[in-house]
Design a protein around this motif. Structure first.
Motif, PDB file in Angstrom:
ATOM      1  N   GLN A  70       0.854  -1.185   0.000  1.00  0.00           N
ATOM      2  CA  GLN A  70       0.000   0.000   0.000  1.00  0.00           C
ATOM      3  C   GLN A  70       0.892   1.237   0.000  1.00  0.00           C
ATOM      4  N   LEU A  71       0.760   2.053  -1.053  1.00  0.00           N
ATOM      5  CA  LEU A  71       1.510   3.302  -1.164  1.00  0.00           C
ATOM      6  C   LEU A  71       0.594   4.455  -0.759  1.00  0.00           C
ATOM      7  N   ASN A  72       0.994   5.178   0.272  1.00  0.00           N
ATOM      8  CA  ASN A  72       0.207   6.306   0.760  1.00  0.00           C
ATOM      9  C   ASN A  72       0.978   7.601   0.488  1.00  0.00           C
ATOM     10  N   PHE A  73       0.400   8.480  -0.355  1.00  0.00           N
ATOM     11  CA  PHE A  73       1.058   9.714  -0.757  1.00  0.00           C
ATOM     12  C   PHE A  73       0.550  10.881   0.092  1.00  0.00           C
ATOM     13  N   ASP A  74       1.469  11.776   0.430  1.00  0.00           N
ATOM     14  CA  ASP A  74       1.120  12.998   1.147  1.00  0.00           C
ATOM     15  C   ASP A  74       1.682  14.186   0.343  1.00  0.00           C
ATOM     16  N   PRO A  75       0.808  14.998  -0.245  1.00  0.00           N
ATOM     17  CA  PRO A  75      -0.657  14.927  -0.155  1.00  0.00           C
ATOM     18  C   PRO A  75      -1.248  13.944  -1.146  1.00  0.00           C
ATOM     19  N   GLY A  76      -2.393  13.496  -0.716  1.00  0.00           N
ATOM     20  CA  GLY A  76      -3.418  13.033  -1.563  1.00  0.00           C
ATOM     21  C   GLY A  76      -3.633  11.700  -2.127  1.00  0.00           C
ATOM     22  N   ASP A  77      -3.016  10.666  -2.361  1.00  0.00           N
ATOM     23  CA  ASP A  77      -3.491   9.516  -3.130  1.00  0.00           C
ATOM     24  C   ASP A  77      -3.061   8.239  -2.419  1.00  0.00           C
ATOM     25  N   ARG A  78      -3.606   7.125  -2.907  1.00  0.00           N
ATOM     26  CA  ARG A  78      -3.241   5.823  -2.361  1.00  0.00           C
ATOM     27  C   ARG A  78      -3.314   4.782  -3.463  1.00  0.00           C
ATOM     28  N   MET A  79      -2.346   3.864  -3.478  1.00  0.00           N
ATOM     29  CA  MET A  79      -2.347   2.754  -4.411  1.00  0.00           C
ATOM     30  C   MET A  79      -2.249   1.451  -3.629  1.00  0.00           C
ATOM     31  N   ASP A  80      -3.119   0.492  -3.961  1.00  0.00           N
ATOM     32  CA  ASP A  80      -3.049  -0.857  -3.410  1.00  0.00           C
ATOM     33  C   ASP A  80      -2.537  -1.785  -4.509  1.00  0.00           C
ATOM     34  N   LEU A  81      -1.354  -2.341  -4.314  1.00  0.00           N
ATOM     35  CA  LEU A  81      -0.656  -3.121  -5.331  1.00  0.00           C
ATOM     36  C   LEU A  81      -0.430  -4.539  -4.823  1.00  0.00           C
ATOM     37  N   HIS A  82      -0.518  -5.525  -5.717  1.00  0.00           N
ATOM     38  CA  HIS A  82      -0.510  -6.924  -5.313  1.00  0.00           C
ATOM     39  C   HIS A  82       0.512  -7.724  -6.120  1.00  0.00           C
ATOM     40  N   ASN A  83       1.130  -8.703  -5.468  1.00  0.00           N
ATOM     41  CA  ASN A  83       1.984  -9.689  -6.119  1.00  0.00           C
ATOM     42  C   ASN A  83       1.503 -11.085  -5.747  1.00  0.00           C
ATOM     43  N   LEU A  84       1.277 -11.915  -6.757  1.00  0.00           N
ATOM     44  CA  LEU A  84       0.957 -13.331  -6.578  1.00  0.00           C
ATOM     45  C   LEU A  84       2.041 -14.150  -7.264  1.00  0.00           C
ATOM     46  N   GLU A  85       2.582 -15.159  -6.577  1.00  0.00           N
ATOM     47  CA  GLU A  85       3.662 -15.967  -7.146  1.00  0.00           C
ATOM     48  C   GLU A  85       3.454 -17.439  -6.834  1.00  0.00           C
ATOM     49  N   LEU A  86       3.809 -18.275  -7.789  1.00  0.00           N
ATOM     50  CA  LEU A  86       3.877 -19.719  -7.600  1.00  0.00           C
ATOM     51  C   LEU A  86       5.304 -20.142  -7.921  1.00  0.00           C
ATOM     52  N   GLN A  87       5.994 -20.723  -6.951  1.00  0.00           N
ATOM     53  CA  GLN A  87       7.367 -21.178  -7.188  1.00  0.00           C
ATOM     54  C   GLN A  87       7.423 -22.701  -7.245  1.00  0.00           C
TER      55      GLN A  87
END
Length: 291
Positions: free
Chosen positions: A89-106
């Motif tokens: 989760q990237l929280n920017f000051d000021p103003g925005d948010r990004m929820d980013l995901h990684n899925l892996e199969l090894q």
């Protein structure tokens, strides 16, 4: 971008090294040592943008590893699979948010004959780096590693090979080289890009100093035109690991996230934002249930 999968040279050395897996140190919870279930949470404080953009970036990351299946193949051989999921989760000051995901199969193969000092390992790790808005081939990532190692003494092992990865139209091919040395209660693990110096205070308690990369790469679909997010940096940490039972261990670590870089690109690969990040403190907590 250096994904967590690229750190599997550490896992390879931990399996092949002169120590039992339980004696190796995993202060940053990348999942090497004894196989098991793992949950790790990291919080990085405000990293100021060091450029034309005013503001800062805070990061919350939750990582999990779930071993799925393992079986012996011939003398000294083993095939294993595991699943990994990370949310950043990237929280920017000021103003925005990004929820980013990684899925892996090894999927990995490891060979270590009891009659030989030589050993080998190979793995392939396909996965996704995404915001789950419009999944496409651009979200696809993959990495692979091949290693050949030799156990010189009961306290020293070394390995060399090749690591390759692909993500967001960017391919990487790197040599992989590392060693683990365990004189008494001390452990020195030099397995680039991960380094750790640890000391076993008592049977349940180990302390360590470590350095390792942070960040990731994601393909996103946003209305503001952002298509690719790259975040990178390094973390220097002091850790304390408490082995509560033979299976359960808890650890705390804290330190500085430094040499941070943050980049945003659009669908035509034009750079929208390219910022260096000021150093910032971070803290982390890990819980592991080993087999």
């Amino acid at each position: 971008m250096l994904s967590k999968a690229s750190l599997s040279i550490i896992a390879a050395l931990s399996l092949a090294g002169p120590l039992s897996a339980a004696e190796l140190i995993d202060p940053a919870a990348f999942g090497f040592g004894r196989p098991g279930y793992m949950v790790d949470t990291t919080v990085i404080g405000g990293q100021d943008f060091d450029g034309s953009i005013r503001g800062s970036l805070e990061v919350f990351e939750l990582r999990t590893i779930l071993p799925v299946w393992s079986t012996k193949v011939g003398e000294g051989g083993r095939i294993a699979t595991s699943l990994g999921y990370n949310i950043t989760q990237l929280n920017f000051d000021p103003g925005d948010r990004m929820d980013l995901h990684n899925l892996e199969l090894q999927v990995s193969y490891f060979w270590n004959s009891p009659t030989s000092n030589w050993w080998g390992l190979g793995f392939v790790t396909p996965g996704l780096g995404t915001d789950f808005n419009g999944i496409s081939f651009d979200d696809f990532q993959i990495s692979a590693l091949g290693l050949l190692g030799y156990k010189f003494t009961e306290t020293f092992t070394i390995a060399g090979g090749v690591f390759a990865s692909y993500a967001n139209d960017d391919g990487t091919l790197l040599p992989a080289l590392g060693f683990i040395w365990n004189p008494g209660n001390w452990t020195l693990q030099v397995t680039p890009p991960f380094m750790v110096l640890g000391y076993k205070i008592s049977d349940p308690v180990t302390v360590s100093l470590s350095m390792y990369p942070s960040g990731g790469s994601w393909d996103v679909d946003r209305q503001d035109g952002i298509n690719t997010v790259d975040l990178s940096g390094w973390q220097g940490a002091a850790s304390i690991i408490w082995k509560a039972t033979d299976k359960l261990s808890l650890s705390l670590r804290a330190g500085i996230n430094f040499a941070g870089e943050f980049e945003l690109r659009d669908t035509r690969e034009r750079v929208l934002v390219d910022e260096n990040l000021d150093p910032a403190p971070f803290g982390a907590f890990n819980i592991r249930w080993a087999f």
